[in-house]
Design a protein around this motif. Structure first.
Motif, short mmCIF file in Angstrom:
data_model
loop_
_atom_site.label_atom_id
_atom_site.label_comp_id
_atom_site.label_asym_id
_atom_site.label_seq_id
_atom_site.Cartn_x
_atom_site.Cartn_y
_atom_site.Cartn_z
N PRO A 32 0.83 -1.20 0.00
CA PRO A 32 0.00 0.00 0.00
C PRO A 32 0.87 1.25 0.00
CG PRO A 32 0.06 -0.96 2.19
CD PRO A 32 0.82 -1.90 1.28
N ALA A 34 1.32 5.40 0.75
CA ALA A 34 0.93 6.56 1.53
C ALA A 34 1.21 7.78 0.65
CB ALA A 34 1.73 6.63 2.82
N ARG A 39 3.81 2.64 2.49
CA ARG A 39 3.25 2.71 3.83
C ARG A 39 4.12 1.86 4.75
NH1 ARG A 39 -3.16 2.84 4.62
NH2 ARG A 39 -3.06 4.21 6.41
N TYR A 50 4.84 -2.42 5.07
CA TYR A 50 3.65 -3.26 5.10
C TYR A 50 3.47 -3.93 3.75
CZ TYR A 50 2.42 -0.78 9.40
OH TYR A 50 2.43 -0.26 10.66
N VAL A 62 -6.25 -1.29 5.67
CA VAL A 62 -6.47 0.14 5.50
C VAL A 62 -7.77 0.59 6.16
CG1 VAL A 62 -5.01 0.36 3.46
CG2 VAL A 62 -7.43 -0.08 3.16
N ARG A 65 -7.29 1.18 9.75
CA ARG A 65 -6.54 2.41 10.00
C ARG A 65 -7.29 3.66 9.57
NH1 ARG A 65 -3.73 -1.58 10.68
NH2 ARG A 65 -1.76 -1.66 11.76
N ALA A 67 -9.59 4.16 6.82
CA ALA A 67 -10.12 4.37 5.47
C ALA A 67 -11.57 3.89 5.40
CB ALA A 67 -9.29 3.60 4.44
N VAL A 73 -7.88 2.00 -2.81
CA VAL A 73 -6.58 1.85 -2.18
C VAL A 73 -5.52 1.82 -3.29
CG1 VAL A 73 -5.11 0.38 -0.76
CG2 VAL A 73 -7.57 0.52 -0.29
N TYR A 75 -1.98 0.81 -4.46
CA TYR A 75 -0.94 -0.14 -4.10
C TYR A 75 -0.21 -0.60 -5.35
CZ TYR A 75 -4.06 -3.84 -5.76
OH TYR A 75 -4.88 -4.63 -6.53
N GLU A 102 -2.59 -7.46 9.38
CA GLU A 102 -3.98 -7.31 9.79
C GLU A 102 -4.51 -8.58 10.45
OE1 GLU A 102 -5.06 -10.15 6.92
OE2 GLU A 102 -3.38 -8.78 7.03
#
Length: 136
Positions: A32, A34, A39, A50, A62, A65, A67, A73, A75, A102
């Motif tokens: 992913p 950022a 990220r 990650y 996500v 966290r 989203a 997303v 990525y 996760e």
């Protein structure tokens, strides 16, 4: 055996960590992004990239966290070998890979040590493994 199967076996004390690492190196993982790049998180004195073995796992991460579930997303997909051999060494701080964080039951950390990342990016570079074993 797929990567997640290797991880489950290693976590249960029945798998082969070398086979798991080999499968990670051959597997495309999702990274992913950022706003400022990959990220990452920090834990145990290291930075961790990650990475995820599938879109569902990435989406759970996500959303957990903050989203929205319907939010797209961003990525990219990269082979584990490229992540360990090219991306990690290009960073300015000791960095490992945190896979599928996760899910506590199937997550795995690939720390920045020899045998996982190139020696120049390893925190134990130049350390005599015989001396390290003797300290244990």
């Amino acid at each position: 055996m797929r990567l997640t199967g290797h991880i489950t076996a290693v976590r249960a004390g029945q798998g082969d960590p070398h086979a798991m690492l080999g499968e990670f190196r051959r597997t495309a993982v999702l990274l992913p992004h950022a706003e400022d790049g990959l990220r990452v998180g920090a834990w145990g004195g290291f930075q961790w990239i990650y990475a995820f073995t599938g879109e569902e796992r990435l989406a759970r991460f996500v959303v957990a966290r903050g989203a929205r579930p319907d939010e797209p997303v961003v990525y990219r997909s990269v082979l584990g070998a490229r992540l360990l051999d090219a991306v990690v060494p290009s960073l300015d701080v000791p960095t490992g890979v945190a896979l599928d964080v996760e899910d506590e039951a199937t997550s795995m950390l690939f720390p920045p040590v020899r045998g996982i990342v190139p020696e120049g990016a390893a925190v134990d570079r130049g350390e005599d493994t015989t001396a390290r074993e003797a300290r244990r």
